[in-house]
Design a protein around this motif. Structure first.
Motif, PDB file in Angstrom:
ATOM      1  N   THR A 526       0.821  -1.269  -0.115  1.00  0.00           N
ATOM      2  CA  THR A 526       0.173   0.078   0.004  1.00  0.00           C
ATOM      3  C   THR A 526       0.933   1.125   0.137  1.00  0.00           C
ATOM      4  O   THR A 526       0.330   2.499  -0.267  1.00  0.00           O
ATOM      5  CB  THR A 526      -0.864   0.166   1.200  1.00  0.00           C
ATOM      6  N   ASP A 527       2.051   1.098   0.252  1.00  0.00           N
ATOM      7  CA  ASP A 527       2.970   2.385   0.352  1.00  0.00           C
ATOM      8  C   ASP A 527       2.570   3.199  -1.082  1.00  0.00           C
ATOM      9  O   ASP A 527       2.957   2.410  -2.251  1.00  0.00           O
ATOM     10  CB  ASP A 527       4.272   1.897   0.422  1.00  0.00           C
ATOM     11  N   ALA A 528       2.781   4.424  -0.944  1.00  0.00           N
ATOM     12  CA  ALA A 528       3.183   5.275  -2.217  1.00  0.00           C
ATOM     13  C   ALA A 528       4.388   5.021  -2.751  1.00  0.00           C
ATOM     14  O   ALA A 528       5.415   4.822  -2.113  1.00  0.00           O
ATOM     15  CB  ALA A 528       2.572   6.546  -2.028  1.00  0.00           C
ATOM     16  N   ASN A 529       4.562   5.059  -4.100  1.00  0.00           N
ATOM     17  CA  ASN A 529       5.823   4.731  -4.656  1.00  0.00           C
ATOM     18  C   ASN A 529       6.989   5.668  -4.354  1.00  0.00           C
ATOM     19  O   ASN A 529       8.139   5.414  -4.408  1.00  0.00           O
ATOM     20  CB  ASN A 529       5.605   4.730  -6.405  1.00  0.00           C
ATOM     21  N   ASP A 530       6.464   6.881  -3.947  1.00  0.00           N
ATOM     22  CA  ASP A 530       7.610   8.074  -3.586  1.00  0.00           C
ATOM     23  C   ASP A 530       7.492   7.948  -2.056  1.00  0.00           C
ATOM     24  O   ASP A 530       8.221   9.044  -1.619  1.00  0.00           O
ATOM     25  CB  ASP A 530       7.310   9.363  -4.224  1.00  0.00           C
ATOM     26  N   LEU A 531       7.063   7.193  -1.469  1.00  0.00           N
ATOM     27  CA  LEU A 531       7.119   7.285   0.077  1.00  0.00           C
ATOM     28  C   LEU A 531       6.945   5.656   0.498  1.00  0.00           C
ATOM     29  O   LEU A 531       6.328   5.354   1.473  1.00  0.00           O
ATOM     30  CB  LEU A 531       5.986   7.931   0.467  1.00  0.00           C
ATOM     31  N   THR A 532       7.945   4.831  -0.004  1.00  0.00           N
ATOM     32  CA  THR A 532       8.208   3.499   0.292  1.00  0.00           C
ATOM     33  C   THR A 532       8.517   3.471   1.911  1.00  0.00           C
ATOM     34  O   THR A 532       9.248   4.155   2.315  1.00  0.00           O
ATOM     35  CB  THR A 532       8.953   2.766  -0.198  1.00  0.00           C
ATOM     36  N   GLY A 533       7.850   2.614   2.536  1.00  0.00           N
ATOM     37  CA  GLY A 533       8.407   2.258   4.157  1.00  0.00           C
ATOM     38  C   GLY A 533       7.360   2.601   4.903  1.00  0.00           C
ATOM     39  O   GLY A 533       7.811   2.365   6.244  1.00  0.00           O
ATOM     40  N   VAL A 534       6.439   3.251   4.685  1.00  0.00           N
ATOM     41  CA  VAL A 534       5.430   3.927   5.676  1.00  0.00           C
ATOM     42  C   VAL A 534       4.721   2.685   6.391  1.00  0.00           C
ATOM     43  O   VAL A 534       4.630   2.722   7.576  1.00  0.00           O
ATOM     44  CB  VAL A 534       4.235   4.438   4.820  1.00  0.00           C
ATOM     45  N   ALA A 535       4.285   1.596   5.558  1.00  0.00           N
ATOM     46  CA  ALA A 535       3.640   0.625   6.226  1.00  0.00           C
ATOM     47  C   ALA A 535       4.668  -0.032   7.282  1.00  0.00           C
ATOM     48  O   ALA A 535       4.242  -0.518   8.530  1.00  0.00           O
ATOM     49  CB  ALA A 535       3.176  -0.570   5.395  1.00  0.00           C
ATOM     50  N   ASN A 536       5.687  -0.403   6.964  1.00  0.00           N
ATOM     51  CA  ASN A 536       6.730  -0.744   7.852  1.00  0.00           C
ATOM     52  C   ASN A 536       7.062  -0.040   9.245  1.00  0.00           C
ATOM     53  O   ASN A 536       7.181  -0.355  10.277  1.00  0.00           O
ATOM     54  CB  ASN A 536       8.031  -1.269   7.144  1.00  0.00           C
ATOM     55  N   PHE A 537       7.256   1.432   8.576  1.00  0.00           N
ATOM     56  CA  PHE A 537       7.444   2.385   9.840  1.00  0.00           C
ATOM     57  C   PHE A 537       6.438   2.431  10.875  1.00  0.00           C
ATOM     58  O   PHE A 537       6.646   2.178  12.067  1.00  0.00           O
ATOM     59  CB  PHE A 537       7.790   3.444   9.089  1.00  0.00           C
TER      60      PHE A 537
END
Length: 928
Positions: A526-537
């Motif tokens: 689900t992370d936006a391509n320019d904001l990867t790592g949000v779900a993990n964070f």
């Protein structure tokens, strides 16, 4: 196919590298132990046993536990690396490998009969003090297992040939290379060398040196077996669906004719306490500077040894420990800290270490470590610290000994007590010492052992430079494993909470533990391509403070309750898992509810965790396997695809640097909702109590008024030609080869198709005796382990080939991989024998597969996540027996397309460039 998260993939890779109320029929009782006035009531498991000794000296220990129709067979030999001599190191471990290569009456791979019988938790391991071999088998297969273990104890020498020695020597050397190619891989050799005097049995590594391995002769190996592998130097533990009379009959039958070996001299203690500090600074290809301080201390089984284990937990045993609070949480100088009491038979060692966020802070970190060590020497731990650690350790003990076999199971506990202490029940003595220890006891132990004599090792990253007995008639062969026992699963019920959350319960009352797993259908995709790592964070932040507790308070409360909670995000889901003691279910659930509904997301915690994630990304890039898993997905799916992100889920350094608190809240507000979740529970709780407690704890977690969000995942056209991408790892002794392509959409598969695909993968590369591993590891000796992995995702699933190989065989290894893949889909399809082995393995292991609550929990949760239910587990054996070889061949052709493979190779480009380009696989791209 099994749904595999990144951690599951990593575990598969790791495996490829290793060659309470009591039920009436159980012989294990659970209780609480009252220690000193400082100790609260501690949960405890009493492992009852019987023992006897054969005339040839074999010690046999029997523990009865009838909860599952399996028996753990665990053989420990009182021999390890400490029995070696200077110039002949690595023999114990090398011989462990040889014990899996056939015997005089069964000259074939040892795993074969066990795979067909459905053995689980099978392995062999070597350490400084002992070598063990273990497996869980269905009860009808016990004769087979005892025949096999007695066969290699008494009938091995004639089968150890020069060819086998050379083959396993190569495998072990590749294992050594693989270890040394990991970050900090050279740390241990330096610690052993500089903390013990020359000639001390602990002054060399268990795996030995390359020179000694090369010098090992066939005569040396035969003598090692004669010296140490007699029954009088071994302990056999049988635990599970077995009683002592049956054990006497069967063990006498299979082991009674084995002649005893000569008596083995045993060194009892050699601590080699040091009285002055020594220091060593080295450079290595590591992502961050690390400092490790080591003291030589009391031996395993001593009272001080137990006190020092408590001390190490006070210093760095979790988030609420002193060094974690100071170095990671408060001052944010380190990304991780560790402390452990490495107890061995002759001597122990306390090790304290930390990985610096900034190389410049390494001296500050050491000063803080020294301050905390000095403080505990002067003051000791507090009563609260000891009580918290005691309960957490006791709870961990209860959970570990739920299983009869495997690492840390009941058979392991009894065997270790017998071999190390001549007392199978030594665990009680150790537990009593821990339960009654006072702060002053721990303080005095610290004073005795940590006041002087530390060895300080600092590891810095390389500077960036520009250069580069009469018994059984064995002639009849291996006994038949017998009929497979029926699979008996606990009844499973389900209900829906008033907020719409689906709940699935399997009640298991064998130990006073309740395990839960909440899956939310939204993950890193689900992370936006320019904001990867949000779900993990976001997942990583959920247990960093919630409700009324900050991060350290929350960790402390969980320790007091004997509970553990973990949060994680995989490609398609976010999960919150908890293991709680039944007696503390309600307060544990309240913390779980806080983490789910009321995570704090404090700005200071966000910045601290951000540093840790960024440091973790550096660690990933330094580890060949993780680095390849970062690079490969965007090459397979495209950079803008939901799956086209680093498979580790951590994101990129650029994206993580700009993730804000609002971004984290946006993810949780949008996706963490009951209509996207399912809670699976396995443990000591009934439906009425569970429903009531959940309705209360999750009363405020309501389904939002907004429509349920969805994620569109488009299909990707397969690559038309093979491509090669190379990552340079200068001076690496190995090349890591990972190739991948896109398999069918997993969500479109029927239960039968899913099982058939898994079986197809098992034959080519999904097990130890698969074609790929037998070729590269056993036949060629170029790799410590090669595998194929077929993930199960919500959309097109990736199929991977994984093979770490020695550098000078990179080209040949790729050729062998292609030979196996092409043969599998053309002139060498799956055979009847291969299929029968897989069917036998997958059905025979079922009765013991769900012995532990976590195993059943994860299997149920995965089944429901895949659109199935408990009937999938109940019908699994029938699904496995359905496919024929033609069906397997059809599925192989449908998935495996060698000309569509995308290759990622991590290795020393200066040494492998010509090898790779001469293959003409396709366009070669060299990546930064």
């Amino acid at each position: 196919m099994k749904k595999m998260t990144l951690s599951a993939i990593s575990m598969a890779v790791m495996l490829s590298l290793s060659g309470c109320a009591t039920t009436t029929d159980s012989n294990t009782t659970a209780s609480t132990v009252q220690g000193s006035s400082q100790a609260a009531n501690l949960p405890f498991v009493d492992i009852k046993y019987d023992s006897f000794t054969l005339d040839n000296g074999l010690t046999v220990i029997v523990h009865t536990d009838r909860k599952a129709p399996i028996v753990a067979v665990n053989v420990w030999y009182d021999v390890g690396a400490k029995n070696e001599k200077v110039g002949k190191t690595g023999f114990a471990h090398l011989f462990e490998h040889l014990m899996f290569n056939g015997t005089e009456n069964y000259d074939d791979e040892y795993f074969g009969p066990f795979e067909r019988a459905g053995a689980t938790e099978q392995n062999g391991t070597t350490n400084s003090d002992r070598t063990n071999y273990f497996q869980n088998v269905p009860t009808p297969a016990l004769d087979m297992a005892l025949w096999m273990e007695s066969e290699r104890m008494g009938h091995l020498l004639g089968a150890i040939t020069q060819e086998k020695l050379d083959e396993q020597r190569g495998v072990v050397q590749n294992e050594k290379r693989q270890g040394e190619s990991q970050p900090y891989g050279t740390m241990w050799d330096n610690i052993w060398k500089y903390t013990f005097p020359q000639g001390h049995p602990y002054s060399w590594s268990v795996i030995g040196s390359m020179e000694d391995l090369n010098a090992a002769s066939l005569e040396d190996v035969h003598q090692w077996f004669k010296d140490y592998y007699g029954p009088n130097n071994a302990v056999l533990v049988l635990a599970g669906d077995i009683d002592v009379e049956t054990a006497k009959q069967k063990v006498g039958k299979y082991f009674g004719d084995i002649k005893p070996g000569k008596p083995v001299g045993k060194l009892e203690k050699w601590i080699a306490k040091r009285d002055e500090q020594t220091r060593l600074t080295i450079q290595d290809r590591v992502p961050a500077s690390r400092i490790v301080k080591v003291w030589n201390t009391a031996e395993k089984g001593s009272i001080d040894g137990e006190y020092l284990s408590l001390l190490s937990d006070v210093l760095a045993g979790g988030k609420n420990s002193r060094l974690y609070q100071r170095l990671v949480y408060d001052e944010q100088l380190a990304s991780s800290v560790f402390a452990f009491n490495y107890q061995r038979k002759l001597a122990g060692q306390i090790m304290i270490g930390a990985d610096a966020l900034d190389k410049a802070n390494i001296d500050k970190i050491e000063a803080i470590v020294d301050e905390e060590v000095a403080r505990i020497i002067a003051e000791g731990p507090t009563t609260d610290e000891l009580n918290r650690i005691r309960f957490a350790n006791a709870a961990g003990w209860v959970k570990r000994v739920e299983g009869v076999g495997g690492f840390g199971g009941k058979s392991d506990v009894l065997a270790s007590g017998a071999v190390y202490h001549d007392d199978p029940a030594f665990y009680k003595e150790a537990f009593d010492i821990m339960a009654s220890a006072t702060p002053n006891d721990v303080k005095q132990a610290a004073q005795r052992w940590l006041s002087d004599g530390d060895f300080v090792l600092t590891v810095h990253p390389f500077d960036k430079l520009t250069a580069k007995e009469e018994g059984v008639d064995r002639s009849t062969g291996v006994p038949n494993a017998g009929d497979v026992p029926a699979l008996e699963l606990p009844s499973v019920s389900s209900f829906t909470l008033s907020n719409g959350l689906e709940v699935v319960l399997a009640q298991r009352t064998d130990t006073p533990v309740v395990n839960v797993r909440l899956d939310i259908s939204a993950g890193t995709a689900t992370d936006a391509n320019d904001l990867t790592g949000v779900a993990n964070f976001a997942a990583g932040m959920m247990d960093e403070g919630a409700g009324q507790y900050d991060a350290l308070q929350l960790a402390g409360e969980l320790e007091k309750l004997g509970a553990s909670i973990s949060t994680s995000a995989s490609l398609d889901s976010t999960s919150i898992s908890m293991s709680a003691m039944t007696v503390n279910w309600q307060p544990s659930l309240e913390i779980f509810a806080d983490i789910l509904q009321r995570p704090t997301f404090a700005d200071s915690d966000i910045e601290r965790v951000r540093k840790l994630i960024l440091q973790g990304i550096k660690q990933e890039k330094a580890q060949p396997a993780n680095n390849a898993l970062r690079v490969l997905p965007p090459l397979l799916y495209g950079e803008n695809h939901p799956y086209g992100k680093p498979l580790t889920g951590s994101g990129t350094e650029e994206s993580v640097a700009k993730i804000s608190r609002d971004d984290l809240l946006a993810f949780t507000n949008k996706w963490i909702r009951p209509d996207l979740g399912r809670l699976v529970v396995v443990g000591d709780i009934d439906q009425a109590q569970l429903k009531s407690s959940l309705e209360s704890a999750l009363a405020s977690w309501e389904k939002p008024a907004s429509a349920t969000p969805t994620l569109e995942i488009p299909n990707v056209a397969p690559a038309q030609t093979a491509r090669v991408f190379v990552l340079d790892k200068p001076e690496s002794p190995q090349s890591l080869i990972i190739s991948g392509l896109l398999a069918p959409n997993a969500k479109d598969l029927s239960a039968q198709d899913e099982v058939t695909l898994d079986m197809m993968n098992t034959i080519i590369g999904g097990s130890f005796t698969s074609r790929m591993n037998m070729n590269l590891r056993e036949d060629k000796g170029w790799s410590y382990g090669a595998r194929t992995i077929l993930m199960n995702t919500d959309a097109q699933s990736p199929f991977f080939v994984y093979a770490p190989v020695q550098t000078d065989k990179t080209k040949e290894s790729i050729q062998e991989i292609l030979k196996e893949l092409n043969g599998y889909i053309s002139d060498k399809p799956a055979t009847e024998e291969e299929l029968a082995k897989v069917v036998s393995n997958k059905t025979a292991k079922l009765p013991g597969r769900y012995e532990k609550k976590w195993s059943l929990l994860n299997a149920l949760a995965d089944a429901y996540d895949n659109g199935r239910d408990v009937t999938y587990l109940e019908n699994y054996a029938s699904l496995v027996r359905t496919p024929d070889t033609a069906t397997i061949a059809k599925e192989a052709k449908n998935v495996i397309k060698p000309n569509q493979l995308t290759w990622v190779i991590v290795g020393d480009v200066a040494k492998i460039k010509d090898q790779i380009e001469s293959l003409n696989l396709g366009e070669v791209t060299y990546l930064d």
